[in-house]
Scaffold this motif. Structure first.
Motif, short mmCIF file in Angstrom:
data_model
loop_
_atom_site.label_atom_id
_atom_site.label_comp_id
_atom_site.label_asym_id
_atom_site.label_seq_id
_atom_site.Cartn_x
_atom_site.Cartn_y
_atom_site.Cartn_z
N VAL A 61 1.10 -1.36 0.08
CA VAL A 61 -0.46 0.16 0.32
C VAL A 61 0.62 1.23 -0.26
CG1 VAL A 61 -1.40 1.38 0.81
CG2 VAL A 61 -1.62 -0.83 1.55
N LEU A 62 0.58 1.59 -0.94
CA LEU A 62 1.52 3.30 -1.42
C LEU A 62 1.19 4.81 -0.20
CD1 LEU A 62 4.63 4.84 -2.03
CD2 LEU A 62 3.39 4.43 -4.30
N HIS A 63 1.35 5.20 0.44
CA HIS A 63 0.36 6.03 0.94
C HIS A 63 1.69 7.53 1.33
CE1 HIS A 63 1.98 5.90 5.34
NE2 HIS A 63 2.19 4.66 4.65
N ALA A 64 1.24 8.31 1.66
CA ALA A 64 1.82 10.18 1.93
C ALA A 64 1.49 9.78 3.38
CB ALA A 64 1.57 10.83 1.33
N MET A 65 2.51 10.54 3.56
CA MET A 65 2.34 11.12 5.36
C MET A 65 2.34 12.64 4.99
SD MET A 65 2.89 8.95 7.06
CE MET A 65 4.61 6.70 7.36
N GLY A 66 1.33 13.76 5.96
CA GLY A 66 0.67 15.33 5.91
C GLY A 66 -0.18 15.09 4.86
N ASP A 67 -0.51 16.13 4.78
CA ASP A 67 -1.61 16.57 4.38
C ASP A 67 -1.42 16.58 2.45
OD1 ASP A 67 -2.89 17.68 6.65
OD2 ASP A 67 -1.96 19.65 5.76
N HIS A 68 -0.59 16.08 2.03
CA HIS A 68 -0.78 16.14 0.53
C HIS A 68 -0.10 14.07 0.65
CE1 HIS A 68 -1.68 20.22 0.26
NE2 HIS A 68 -1.09 20.47 0.95
N PHE A 69 -0.43 14.16 -1.18
CA PHE A 69 0.36 12.60 -1.62
C PHE A 69 1.50 13.06 -1.64
CE2 PHE A 69 1.24 9.21 -4.32
CZ PHE A 69 1.06 8.42 -3.83
N THR A 70 2.09 14.24 -3.32
CA THR A 70 2.87 14.69 -3.06
C THR A 70 3.43 16.52 -4.40
OG1 THR A 70 5.64 14.64 -4.53
CG2 THR A 70 3.17 13.28 -5.32
N ALA A 71 3.98 17.22 -4.19
CA ALA A 71 3.93 17.96 -5.13
C ALA A 71 4.92 17.84 -6.37
CB ALA A 71 4.20 18.73 -4.48
N GLY A 72 5.77 16.69 -6.70
CA GLY A 72 6.29 16.16 -7.55
C GLY A 72 7.59 16.35 -6.82
N LEU A 73 8.32 16.43 -8.35
CA LEU A 73 9.45 16.20 -8.24
C LEU A 73 10.55 18.14 -7.48
CD1 LEU A 73 10.67 14.79 -11.30
CD2 LEU A 73 10.48 13.77 -9.81
N ASP A 74 11.91 16.98 -6.50
CA ASP A 74 12.64 18.87 -5.66
C ASP A 74 13.09 19.07 -7.57
OD1 ASP A 74 14.27 19.85 -5.14
OD2 ASP A 74 13.61 19.53 -2.66
N LEU A 75 13.15 19.83 -8.48
CA LEU A 75 13.55 19.45 -9.23
C LEU A 75 14.77 20.14 -9.17
CD1 LEU A 75 11.29 21.26 -12.01
CD2 LEU A 75 12.04 18.77 -11.76
N PRO A 76 15.48 21.59 -8.68
CA PRO A 76 16.53 21.26 -8.26
C PRO A 76 17.63 20.15 -7.98
CG PRO A 76 15.63 22.94 -7.10
CD PRO A 76 14.50 22.30 -7.08
#
Length: 273
Positions: A61-76
């Motif tokens: 089961v793939l899930h996330a901590m906090g309020d969001h799944f992910t905002a995406g890549l940390d591009l830098p």
């Protein structure tokens, strides 16, 4: 349920927790809306590999901590890492590649994965959920495949799986405009299978995973792989598995247990053998 997170380092981490035959895999960098860093990708691949290699584990089961799944890549961070010639997941076959695209050199997952998504689910978040087998979405999700806004192309499966699930026109609408869409639209497009009130997505995903884990493990894996073969290679190729797989499963201990449980009118107790 509420997963108990560890305190993550600045670059984030992937938490794992075992519940019976289910492996919970938690994205843990909430201070940065679970933005992905190179160490997180490596740890995710290690978690997926653990799922496949441990006979006691049957479903992830793939899930996330906090309020969001992910905002995406940390591009830098990601861009700098990849410009140096590094790969986010090694292509030597040692680790399962979470996007599961079947590229040469990358190991593919065999066991089922259920994803529980919530809040912001951008770019790689959509691609990881589409790489799972079943997706439960909170009703507060915000989805966007926004790579074209950054002058790049989605390369984790979105260009393939969006069209596969929703048709060319619907895929182009969201891929080329980089617009934001909600859980109802994701459900309409077959990107997610269930939409539940925010806060219930992990419970629902776990419920589905536990139901899958109660079935015969070898049959679950065989069924999943046959569906994927039908999608990727066509129905005629998938039918070639029918007879050899059926013979193999019929000679398993679990098949005998399935027959006994039917005769004795009780739930089966499968061992995976």
């Amino acid at each position: 349920m509420t997963a108990t997170p560890t305190t993550p380092p600045a670059e984030g981490c992937i938490d794992t927790q075992v519940l019976d035959h289910v492996l919970l895999i938690g994205i843990n960098r909430p201070a940065k809306r679970n933005g992905w860093t190179p160490p997180m990708f490596r740890q995710l691949a290690e978690a997926y590999t653990r799922l496949d290699d441990d006979p006691a584990l049957r479903v992830g089961v793939l899930h996330a901590m906090g309020d969001h799944f992910t905002a995406g890549l940390d591009l830098p961070l990601i861009a700098q890492y990849m410009k140096q010639g590094n790969k986010l997941v090694p292509d030597d076959g040692t680790l399962v590649e979470p996007h599961n695209m079947g590229q040469p050199g990358y190991r593919r997952r065999t066991k089922p994965m259920v994803a529980a998504v919530k809040g912001i689910c951008f770019t790689v978040g959509i691609e990881l959920m589409l790489a799972a087998d079943i997706v439960v979405a909170a009703d507060n999700c915000r989805f966007s495949q926004l790579e074209v806004q950054r002058a790049i192309m989605a390369s984790g499966g979105a260009t393939i799986r969006m069209a596969e699930r929703a048709g060319m026109g619907n895929a182009m609408l969201h891929l080329l405009t980089a617009d934001e869409f909600d859980s109802a639209e994701a459900y309409r497009l077959n990107f997610v299978q269930k939409v539940v009130p925010a806060g219930q997505e992990l419970d629902e995903a776990l419920k589905i995973a536990q139901r899958i884990a109660a079935q015969a493990p070898q049959a679950v894996v065989a069924t999943r792989l046959n569906v994927l073969r039908a999608i990727e290679e066509g129905a005629v190729q998938a039918t070639q598995d029918f007879e050899p797989v059926k013979r193999r499963l019929l000679h398993s201990e679990d098949a005998a247990e399935g027959i006994r449980s039917f005769i004795e009118r009780r739930p089966a107790k499968f061992t995976g053998r």
